[in-house]
Design a protein around this motif. Structure first.
Motif, PDB file in Angstrom:
ATOM      1  N   ASN A 103      30.581  35.689  49.407  1.00 49.70           N
ATOM      2  CA  ASN A 103      30.112  37.068  49.395  1.00 49.70           C
ATOM      3  C   ASN A 103      28.668  37.124  49.874  1.00 49.70           C
ATOM      4  N   VAL A 104      28.428  37.959  50.878  1.00 48.30           N
ATOM      5  CA  VAL A 104      27.105  38.132  51.453  1.00 48.30           C
ATOM      6  C   VAL A 104      26.631  39.540  51.120  1.00 48.30           C
ATOM      7  N   LEU A 105      25.426  39.642  50.583  1.00 51.32           N
ATOM      8  CA  LEU A 105      24.837  40.941  50.256  1.00 51.32           C
ATOM      9  C   LEU A 105      23.716  41.239  51.235  1.00 51.32           C
ATOM     10  N   PHE A 106      23.829  42.376  51.934  1.00 47.58           N
ATOM     11  CA  PHE A 106      22.737  42.877  52.755  1.00 47.58           C
ATOM     12  C   PHE A 106      21.953  43.845  51.872  1.00 47.58           C
ATOM     13  N   LEU A 107      20.674  43.532  51.658  1.00 45.47           N
ATOM     14  CA  LEU A 107      19.872  44.264  50.694  1.00 45.47           C
ATOM     15  C   LEU A 107      18.643  44.867  51.355  1.00 45.47           C
ATOM     16  N   CYS A 108      18.403  46.149  51.076  1.00 43.29           N
ATOM     17  CA  CYS A 108      17.150  46.784  51.468  1.00 43.29           C
ATOM     18  C   CYS A 108      16.785  47.793  50.396  1.00 43.29           C
ATOM     19  N   THR A 109      15.817  48.597  50.652  1.00 40.94           N
ATOM     20  CA  THR A 109      15.356  49.511  49.628  1.00 40.94           C
ATOM     21  C   THR A 109      16.307  50.698  49.466  1.00 40.94           C
ATOM     22  N   GLY A 110      16.565  51.440  50.541  1.00 41.50           N
ATOM     23  CA  GLY A 110      17.336  52.680  50.439  1.00 41.50           C
ATOM     24  C   GLY A 110      18.835  52.547  50.564  1.00 41.50           C
ATOM     25  N   ASN A 111      19.325  51.451  51.147  1.00 45.46           N
ATOM     26  CA  ASN A 111      20.762  51.240  51.371  1.00 45.46           C
ATOM     27  C   ASN A 111      21.395  52.440  52.070  1.00 45.46           C
ATOM     28  N   PRO A 160      27.030  38.155  44.708  1.00 50.39           N
ATOM     29  CA  PRO A 160      26.825  37.548  46.023  1.00 50.39           C
ATOM     30  C   PRO A 160      26.518  36.051  45.926  1.00 50.39           C
ATOM     31  N   ASP A 161      26.899  35.354  46.992  1.00 56.92           N
ATOM     32  CA  ASP A 161      26.527  33.957  47.166  1.00 56.92           C
ATOM     33  C   ASP A 161      25.260  33.852  48.005  1.00 56.92           C
ATOM     34  N   ILE A 162      25.117  34.805  48.936  1.00 57.61           N
ATOM     35  CA  ILE A 162      23.973  34.844  49.848  1.00 57.61           C
ATOM     36  C   ILE A 162      23.424  36.264  49.846  1.00 57.61           C
ATOM     37  N   VAL A 163      22.107  36.389  49.720  1.00 62.05           N
ATOM     38  CA  VAL A 163      21.446  37.690  49.805  1.00 62.05           C
ATOM     39  C   VAL A 163      20.559  37.680  51.045  1.00 62.05           C
ATOM     40  N   ILE A 164      20.807  38.636  51.935  1.00 70.31           N
ATOM     41  CA  ILE A 164      20.019  38.788  53.158  1.00 70.31           C
ATOM     42  C   ILE A 164      19.238  40.090  53.035  1.00 70.31           C
ATOM     43  N   THR A 165      17.925  39.981  52.880  1.00 69.79           N
ATOM     44  CA  THR A 165      17.097  41.179  52.860  1.00 69.79           C
ATOM     45  C   THR A 165      16.793  41.578  54.298  1.00 69.79           C
ATOM     46  N   VAL A 166      16.840  42.887  54.555  1.00 74.84           N
ATOM     47  CA  VAL A 166      16.654  43.359  55.926  1.00 74.84           C
ATOM     48  C   VAL A 166      15.463  44.296  56.069  1.00 74.84           C
ATOM     49  N   CYS A 167      14.679  44.436  55.010  1.00 73.92           N
ATOM     50  CA  CYS A 167      13.469  45.249  55.122  1.00 73.92           C
ATOM     51  C   CYS A 167      12.333  44.577  54.381  1.00 73.92           C
ATOM     52  N   ALA A 168      11.139  44.867  54.804  1.00 75.49           N
ATOM     53  CA  ALA A 168       9.969  44.206  54.226  1.00 75.49           C
ATOM     54  C   ALA A 168       9.838  44.508  52.737  1.00 75.49           C
ATOM     55  N   GLY A 169      10.147  45.744  52.326  1.00 75.11           N
ATOM     56  CA  GLY A 169      10.033  46.104  50.922  1.00 75.11           C
ATOM     57  C   GLY A 169      10.942  45.266  50.042  1.00 75.11           C
ATOM     58  N   ALA A 170      12.188  45.116  50.442  1.00 70.57           N
ATOM     59  CA  ALA A 170      13.140  44.365  49.628  1.00 70.57           C
ATOM     60  C   ALA A 170      12.812  42.881  49.614  1.00 70.57           C
ATOM     61  N   ALA A 171      12.218  42.378  50.670  1.00 63.98           N
ATOM     62  CA  ALA A 171      11.922  40.940  50.732  1.00 63.98           C
ATOM     63  C   ALA A 171      10.954  40.518  49.642  1.00 63.98           C
TER      64      ALA A 171
END
Length: 159
Positions: free
Chosen positions: A2-10, A72-83
């Motif tokens: 399971n891969v999670l794409f994570l950012c602030t607003g989704n 999730p097994d992997i979390v991929i942050t895609v925005c600077a805030g979430a990182a």
């Protein structure tokens, strides 16, 4: 996996990542998305872009990271805030990587410029997802350190 794409607003980038990953992923791999401060709605331009690209968006909705259907097994942050944010403790020892992408929702001006920003975000995410899925995934599932290195490389080298 399971891969999670994570950012602030989704509402934009993480949704584009989730839908694109699921469109391209092999059996046994699934993506989801969430936000640390979800807007509660998917940006209409994200949905329109996915539709134009022939990518299903059913089931994609803006949600908090405490409303995930799976761990999730992997979390991929895609925005600077979430990182820079700390993932909730329940996520446990997940692998984290950062694939920063400019937020197209913040672009103003003519419709063409806004649409171009959404397309740029999509193309960056798609290129990174394609690079991820081109890796020897079965082999890398057994070598988490190497998988982490490859995911970080993809986030750093691609546009």
């Amino acid at each position: 996996m399971n891969v999670l794409f994570l950012c602030t607003g989704n509402s934009c980038r993480s949704i584009l990542g989730e839908a694109t990953f699921n469109h391209l992923a092999p059996a046994g791999w699934q993506a989801m998305s969430a936000g640390s401060q979800p807007t509660g709605q998917v940006h209409p331009r994200s949905l329109a872009l996915l539709s134009r690209e022939g990518i299903a968006s059913e089931g994609c909705h803006s949600k908090s990271w405490d409303q995930l259907p799976a761990t999730p097994d992997i979390v991929i942050t895609v925005c600077a805030g979430a990182a820079g944010e700390t993932c909730p403790a329940y996520l446990g020892p997940v692998m984290r990587t950062h694939w920063g992408v400019d937020d197209p929702a913040h672009v103003t001006g003519a419709d063409e410029a806004i649409d171009a920003a959404f397309m740029t975000a999509y193309r960056i995410l798609r290129a990174r997802i394609e690079a991820f899925l081109a890796l020897p995934l079965a082999e890398l599932q057994q070598d988490r350190a190497r998988l982490k290195t490859e995911l970080d490389r993809i986030g750093a080298l691609l546009p």
